[in-house]
Design an enzyme around this catalytic site. Sequence first.
Site, PDB file in Angstrom:
ATOM      1  N   TYR A   1     -26.623  72.259 -12.362  1.00 26.81           N
ATOM      2  CA  TYR A   1     -27.188  73.453 -11.740  1.00 26.81           C
ATOM      3  C   TYR A   1     -26.094  74.287 -11.095  1.00 26.81           C
ATOM      4  O   TYR A   1     -25.170  73.748 -10.486  1.00 26.81           O
ATOM      5  CB  TYR A   1     -28.265  73.056 -10.726  1.00 26.81           C
ATOM      6  N   TYR A  35     -41.893  78.802  -7.783  1.00 29.39           N
ATOM      7  CA  TYR A  35     -41.400  78.173  -9.000  1.00 29.39           C
ATOM      8  C   TYR A  35     -40.747  76.857  -8.589  1.00 29.39           C
ATOM      9  O   TYR A  35     -39.831  76.843  -7.766  1.00 29.39           O
ATOM     10  CB  TYR A  35     -40.387  79.076  -9.707  1.00 29.39           C
ATOM     11  N   MET A  49     -38.259  74.437  -9.278  1.00 27.06           N
ATOM     12  CA  MET A  49     -37.058  74.325 -10.108  1.00 27.06           C
ATOM     13  C   MET A  49     -36.843  72.874 -10.520  1.00 27.06           C
ATOM     14  O   MET A  49     -36.553  72.604 -11.690  1.00 27.06           O
ATOM     15  CB  MET A  49     -35.833  74.858  -9.348  1.00 27.06           C
ATOM     16  N   HIS A  71     -41.376  74.471 -15.407  1.00 28.88           N
ATOM     17  CA  HIS A  71     -41.111  74.170 -16.815  1.00 28.88           C
ATOM     18  C   HIS A  71     -40.932  72.668 -16.960  1.00 28.88           C
ATOM     19  O   HIS A  71     -40.304  72.035 -16.112  1.00 28.88           O
ATOM     20  CB  HIS A  71     -39.832  74.873 -17.291  1.00 28.88           C
ATOM     21  N   ASN A 122     -41.649  65.191 -22.202  1.00 34.12           N
ATOM     22  CA  ASN A 122     -41.730  64.512 -20.907  1.00 34.12           C
ATOM     23  C   ASN A 122     -43.204  64.247 -20.559  1.00 34.12           C
ATOM     24  O   ASN A 122     -43.783  64.896 -19.695  1.00 34.12           O
ATOM     25  CB  ASN A 122     -41.042  65.355 -19.825  1.00 34.12           C
ATOM     26  N   GLU A 123     -43.785  63.280 -21.259  1.00 33.03           N
ATOM     27  CA  GLU A 123     -45.213  63.003 -21.074  1.00 33.03           C
ATOM     28  C   GLU A 123     -45.528  62.524 -19.661  1.00 33.03           C
ATOM     29  O   GLU A 123     -46.564  62.884 -19.099  1.00 33.03           O
ATOM     30  CB  GLU A 123     -45.693  61.993 -22.111  1.00 33.03           C
ATOM     31  N   ILE A 154     -45.577  65.638 -17.468  1.00 34.61           N
ATOM     32  CA  ILE A 154     -46.752  66.471 -17.764  1.00 34.61           C
ATOM     33  C   ILE A 154     -48.008  65.832 -17.159  1.00 34.61           C
ATOM     34  O   ILE A 154     -48.792  66.516 -16.489  1.00 34.61           O
ATOM     35  CB  ILE A 154     -46.902  66.666 -19.288  1.00 34.61           C
ATOM     36  N   PHE A 156     -48.172  63.707 -14.671  1.00 35.30           N
ATOM     37  CA  PHE A 156     -48.055  63.750 -13.213  1.00 35.30           C
ATOM     38  C   PHE A 156     -48.588  65.086 -12.684  1.00 35.30           C
ATOM     39  O   PHE A 156     -49.440  65.114 -11.792  1.00 35.30           O
ATOM     40  CB  PHE A 156     -46.583  63.552 -12.804  1.00 35.30           C
ATOM     41  N   TYR A 157     -48.126  66.189 -13.249  1.00 30.62           N
ATOM     42  CA  TYR A 157     -48.550  67.502 -12.760  1.00 30.62           C
ATOM     43  C   TYR A 157     -50.027  67.775 -13.053  1.00 30.62           C
ATOM     44  O   TYR A 157     -50.711  68.401 -12.247  1.00 30.62           O
ATOM     45  CB  TYR A 157     -47.664  68.607 -13.342  1.00 30.62           C
ATOM     46  N   LYS A 169     -52.404  65.691 -12.902  1.00 29.28           N
ATOM     47  CA  LYS A 169     -53.200  65.022 -11.859  1.00 29.28           C
ATOM     48  C   LYS A 169     -53.412  65.929 -10.649  1.00 29.28           C
ATOM     49  O   LYS A 169     -54.364  65.744  -9.899  1.00 29.28           O
ATOM     50  CB  LYS A 169     -52.499  63.743 -11.377  1.00 29.28           C
TER      51      LYS A 169
END
Length: 164
Positions: free
Chosen positions: A34, A77, A79, A115, A120-121, A124, A126-127, A129
């Site tokens: 980063y 957002y 990051m 993003h 990345n299952e 995906i 996790f979010y 939920k």
Amino acid sequence: MGAGREVAISLDGVRDKNVMQLKKLNTALFPVRYNDKYYSDAIAAAEFTKLAYFNDICVGAIACRLEKAENGAIRVYIMTLGVLAPYRGLGIGTKLLNHVLDLCPKRNILDIYLHVQTNNEDGINFYKKFGFEITDTIENYYANISPPDCYVLTKVIAQPQQKK
């Protein structure tokens, strides 16, 4: 340590003094480097960027950027959100994300997005939920990792009802 001991998870803000903690975590957690803008955005987001400590050891972080939408509203957002592997499954990522989600209605934030790499299952799920939904797919979003595609996950924030 006695049996049944409470797990001590605490959150702390990211400042110039401790931003190296975030840099070290990101190096361990993510396959990308980063730039300085990432870190200045993370610090500028103030309470929306937190380090997580497990028994006083820095083990995770959430770093956000505040953005102005076309209608003038503020969006969040995410990051990065990550927890070191040995400390996953202890509720640390949940605590970090809930901290940001709890702040949103208090700051009149209308939505929050991020993003996630398409393979990345775990991320995906996790979010999802927390009520995030896949709202877009961007091909070739990532330059130097495979697969290069990502999903955009978005959550609309319910605003507190105005008292009449």
